[in-house]
Motif scaffolding. Structure first.
Motif, PDB file in Angstrom:
ATOM      1  N   VAL A 230      35.767  47.986  51.948  1.00  0.00           N
ATOM      2  CA  VAL A 230      37.049  47.292  51.813  1.00  0.00           C
ATOM      3  C   VAL A 230      37.583  47.421  50.381  1.00  0.00           C
ATOM      4  CG1 VAL A 230      38.146  45.004  51.809  1.00  0.00           C
ATOM      5  CG2 VAL A 230      36.627  45.667  53.686  1.00  0.00           C
ATOM      6  N   LEU A 231      36.723  47.166  49.407  1.00  0.00           N
ATOM      7  CA  LEU A 231      37.153  47.216  48.007  1.00  0.00           C
ATOM      8  C   LEU A 231      37.478  48.639  47.568  1.00  0.00           C
ATOM      9  CD1 LEU A 231      34.638  44.621  46.556  1.00  0.00           C
ATOM     10  CD2 LEU A 231      37.110  44.329  46.838  1.00  0.00           C
TER      11      LEU A 231
ATOM     12  N   PHE B  10      37.335  35.629  47.361  1.00  0.00           N
ATOM     13  CA  PHE B  10      36.553  36.515  46.499  1.00  0.00           C
ATOM     14  C   PHE B  10      37.132  37.926  46.505  1.00  0.00           C
ATOM     15  CE2 PHE B  10      33.120  39.746  46.863  1.00  0.00           C
ATOM     16  CZ  PHE B  10      32.792  39.819  45.515  1.00  0.00           C
ATOM     17  N   LEU B  11      37.382  38.472  47.691  1.00  0.00           N
ATOM     18  CA  LEU B  11      37.929  39.826  47.779  1.00  0.00           C
ATOM     19  C   LEU B  11      39.297  39.915  47.108  1.00  0.00           C
ATOM     20  CD1 LEU B  11      36.917  40.697  51.453  1.00  0.00           C
ATOM     21  CD2 LEU B  11      35.904  41.621  49.357  1.00  0.00           C
ATOM     22  N   GLU B  12      40.111  38.902  47.282  1.00  0.00           N
ATOM     23  CA  GLU B  12      41.432  38.902  46.653  1.00  0.00           C
ATOM     24  C   GLU B  12      41.328  38.928  45.130  1.00  0.00           C
ATOM     25  OE1 GLU B  12      43.062  35.407  48.360  1.00  0.00           O
ATOM     26  OE2 GLU B  12      43.554  36.371  50.286  1.00  0.00           O
ATOM     27  N   ARG B  13      40.416  38.144  44.571  1.00  0.00           N
ATOM     28  CA  ARG B  13      40.291  38.082  43.110  1.00  0.00           C
ATOM     29  C   ARG B  13      39.703  39.369  42.541  1.00  0.00           C
ATOM     30  NH1 ARG B  13      38.440  32.985  44.469  1.00  0.00           N
ATOM     31  NH2 ARG B  13      36.294  33.510  43.918  1.00  0.00           N
ATOM     32  N   VAL B  14      38.754  39.974  43.244  1.00  0.00           N
ATOM     33  CA  VAL B  14      38.166  41.222  42.753  1.00  0.00           C
ATOM     34  C   VAL B  14      39.202  42.342  42.771  1.00  0.00           C
ATOM     35  CG1 VAL B  14      36.456  43.005  43.268  1.00  0.00           C
ATOM     36  CG2 VAL B  14      35.798  40.611  43.344  1.00  0.00           C
ATOM     37  N   VAL B  15      40.022  42.381  43.817  1.00  0.00           N
ATOM     38  CA  VAL B  15      41.084  43.388  43.874  1.00  0.00           C
ATOM     39  C   VAL B  15      42.107  43.131  42.776  1.00  0.00           C
ATOM     40  CG1 VAL B  15      43.034  44.228  45.257  1.00  0.00           C
ATOM     41  CG2 VAL B  15      40.782  43.942  46.310  1.00  0.00           C
ATOM     42  N   GLU B  16      42.471  41.874  42.577  1.00  0.00           N
ATOM     43  CA  GLU B  16      43.458  41.522  41.546  1.00  0.00           C
ATOM     44  C   GLU B  16      42.953  41.915  40.157  1.00  0.00           C
ATOM     45  OE1 GLU B  16      47.141  40.250  40.325  1.00  0.00           O
ATOM     46  OE2 GLU B  16      46.423  40.298  42.401  1.00  0.00           O
ATOM     47  N   ALA B  17      41.671  41.712  39.909  1.00  0.00           N
ATOM     48  CA  ALA B  17      41.091  42.041  38.602  1.00  0.00           C
ATOM     49  C   ALA B  17      40.819  43.528  38.445  1.00  0.00           C
ATOM     50  CB  ALA B  17      39.795  41.260  38.400  1.00  0.00           C
ATOM     51  N   ASP B  18      40.970  44.297  39.511  1.00  0.00           N
ATOM     52  CA  ASP B  18      40.738  45.749  39.499  1.00  0.00           C
ATOM     53  C   ASP B  18      39.340  46.077  38.982  1.00  0.00           C
ATOM     54  OD1 ASP B  18      41.286  48.397  39.954  1.00  0.00           O
ATOM     55  OD2 ASP B  18      42.380  48.696  38.073  1.00  0.00           O
ATOM     56  N   VAL B  19      38.359  45.333  39.460  1.00  0.00           N
ATOM     57  CA  VAL B  19      36.979  45.545  39.039  1.00  0.00           C
ATOM     58  C   VAL B  19      36.400  46.799  39.662  1.00  0.00           C
ATOM     59  CG1 VAL B  19      34.641  44.606  39.218  1.00  0.00           C
ATOM     60  CG2 VAL B  19      36.526  43.107  38.604  1.00  0.00           C
ATOM     61  N   HIS B  20      36.732  47.048  40.922  1.00  0.00           N
ATOM     62  CA  HIS B  20      36.008  48.062  41.679  1.00  0.00           C
ATOM     63  C   HIS B  20      36.420  49.486  41.337  1.00  0.00           C
ATOM     64  CE1 HIS B  20      32.999  48.196  44.823  1.00  0.00           C
ATOM     65  NE2 HIS B  20      33.633  49.170  45.413  1.00  0.00           N
ATOM     66  N   SER B  21      37.690  49.710  40.999  1.00  0.00           N
ATOM     67  CA  SER B  21      38.141  51.086  40.816  1.00  0.00           C
ATOM     68  C   SER B  21      37.421  51.781  39.666  1.00  0.00           C
ATOM     69  CB  SER B  21      39.655  51.136  40.595  1.00  0.00           C
ATOM     70  OG  SER B  21      40.026  50.376  39.470  1.00  0.00           O
ATOM     71  N   LEU B  22      37.099  51.049  38.597  1.00  0.00           N
ATOM     72  CA  LEU B  22      36.428  51.677  37.463  1.00  0.00           C
ATOM     73  C   LEU B  22      34.999  52.064  37.811  1.00  0.00           C
ATOM     74  CD1 LEU B  22      36.534  52.500  34.480  1.00  0.00           C
ATOM     75  CD2 LEU B  22      35.652  50.241  33.919  1.00  0.00           C
ATOM     76  N   THR B  23      34.261  51.166  38.446  1.00  0.00           N
ATOM     77  CA  THR B  23      32.870  51.483  38.746  1.00  0.00           C
ATOM     78  C   THR B  23      32.766  52.642  39.732  1.00  0.00           C
ATOM     79  OG1 THR B  23      32.884  49.711  40.404  1.00  0.00           O
ATOM     80  CG2 THR B  23      31.991  49.170  38.263  1.00  0.00           C
ATOM     81  N   VAL B  24      33.663  52.673  40.718  1.00  0.00           N
ATOM     82  CA  VAL B  24      33.653  53.788  41.670  1.00  0.00           C
ATOM     83  C   VAL B  24      34.055  55.075  40.976  1.00  0.00           C
ATOM     84  CG1 VAL B  24      34.807  54.734  43.714  1.00  0.00           C
ATOM     85  CG2 VAL B  24      34.022  52.373  43.712  1.00  0.00           C
TER      86      VAL B  24
ATOM     87  N   HIS C 101      28.473  48.124  33.546  1.00  0.00           N
ATOM     88  CA  HIS C 101      27.710  46.872  33.505  1.00  0.00           C
ATOM     89  C   HIS C 101      28.666  45.683  33.383  1.00  0.00           C
ATOM     90  CE1 HIS C 101      23.621  45.091  32.060  1.00  0.00           C
ATOM     91  NE2 HIS C 101      24.185  44.370  32.988  1.00  0.00           N
ATOM     92  N   ASP C 102      29.678  45.831  32.535  1.00  0.00           N
ATOM     93  CA  ASP C 102      30.656  44.772  32.360  1.00  0.00           C
ATOM     94  C   ASP C 102      31.416  44.517  33.663  1.00  0.00           C
ATOM     95  OD1 ASP C 102      32.260  42.946  30.623  1.00  0.00           O
ATOM     96  OD2 ASP C 102      33.866  44.342  31.136  1.00  0.00           O
ATOM     97  N   GLY C 103      31.780  45.588  34.372  1.00  0.00           N
ATOM     98  CA  GLY C 103      32.468  45.433  35.646  1.00  0.00           C
ATOM     99  C   GLY C 103      31.619  44.717  36.677  1.00  0.00           C
ATOM    100  N   LEU C 104      30.334  45.025  36.695  1.00  0.00           N
ATOM    101  CA  LEU C 104      29.434  44.370  37.646  1.00  0.00           C
ATOM    102  C   LEU C 104      29.258  42.899  37.305  1.00  0.00           C
ATOM    103  CD1 LEU C 104      27.697  44.745  40.118  1.00  0.00           C
ATOM    104  CD2 LEU C 104      25.839  45.561  38.651  1.00  0.00           C
ATOM    105  N   ARG C 105      29.204  42.578  36.016  1.00  0.00           N
ATOM    106  CA  ARG C 105      29.116  41.162  35.616  1.00  0.00           C
ATOM    107  C   ARG C 105      30.358  40.396  36.061  1.00  0.00           C
ATOM    108  NH1 ARG C 105      26.371  43.036  30.765  1.00  0.00           N
ATOM    109  NH2 ARG C 105      28.406  43.370  29.797  1.00  0.00           N
ATOM    110  N   ARG C 106      31.518  41.015  35.938  1.00  0.00           N
ATOM    111  CA  ARG C 106      32.754  40.361  36.384  1.00  0.00           C
ATOM    112  C   ARG C 106      32.727  40.154  37.897  1.00  0.00           C
ATOM    113  NH1 ARG C 106      37.802  43.001  32.967  1.00  0.00           N
ATOM    114  NH2 ARG C 106      36.825  42.928  30.909  1.00  0.00           N
TER     115      ARG C 106
END
Length: 221
Positions: A161-162, A99-113, A73-78
């Protein structure tokens, strides 16, 4: 690039509440590290890494399911916060690329996946899911209007992509970041290329099956 105004500084919390907030931050940071390394790790590994007692952890998160839901949930909020900020950018392609650059930089997607299918989602996350769909649609629509995004790209392609970027991992965190940025640059170039893509794009909900919890016992339940 325009960003949302910073929220006003919060008032300091009193003693016990401040300690609880510190413990919560320690627990969530530890949980991200532990479950990225091994989604089946026991919850005791989180307490050990955070340096808190198991009873303190359970007071805040009564089960591993609750802790995993909180992390996702926290990752999705970010993710949504970055998407909302991107919509302030007046140029459609720059908004999407930034947007894609910042999400990759913050490593948001790897945890949720990584955690998909390891816990039981509940309805509390639905507003964030719905919001992410709305902002994805708007970012892609505006990028199409800019004339710089290839016409056969859909909002669902953003997840691919993410995911491709999140799949890049090395023992060196700095090197991982470098390689992910490199892959994203290549993918962004492809999003602007001419020519046809093989096969149809992902359809809405195509990857939702991963969020259905798989049966069977897990360590740390």
């Amino acid at each position: 690039m325009p960003r949302s105004a910073e929220p006003p500084a919060a008032k300091p919390l009193p003693g016990r509440k401040a300690q609880a907030a510190r413990n919560d931050e320690l627990i969530l940071d530890a949980a991200r590290a532990v479950f990225l390394a091994d989604a089946n790790a026991p919850i005791s590994a989180v307490a050990e890494r955070a340096g808190v007692g198991i009873s303190a952890l359970y007071r805040r998160y009564p089960s591993k399911d609750v802790l995993l839901r909180t992390l996702c949930h926290d990752g999705l909020r970010r993710y949504n916060a970055e998407a909302d900020a991107a919509l302030e950018e007046p140029e459609g392609w720059q908004a999407l690329a930034g947007f894609l650059e910042r999400v990759v930089e913050a490593d948001v997607h790897s945890l949720t996946v990584h955690l998909a299918g390891t816990f039981t989602p509940d309805e509390s996350i639905l507003p964030e899911v719905q919001h992410s769909e709305q902002v994805n649609n708007e970012l892609v629509r505006r990028a199409h209007e800019s004339g710089q995004l290839r016409p056969d790209i859909t909002p669902q392609d953003l997840g691919i992509v993410l995911e491709a970027c999140a799949a890049v991992s090395t023992p060196d965190a700095e090197r991982t970041g470098q390689l992910r940025r490199r892959i994203l640059a290549l993918l962004l170039a492809g999003l602007r290329a001419d020519g046809e893509l093989p096969g149809p794009p992902p359809h809405a909900g195509e990857f939702a099956w991963r969020w259905k919890r798989t049966p069977g016992p897990r360590a740390g339940d």
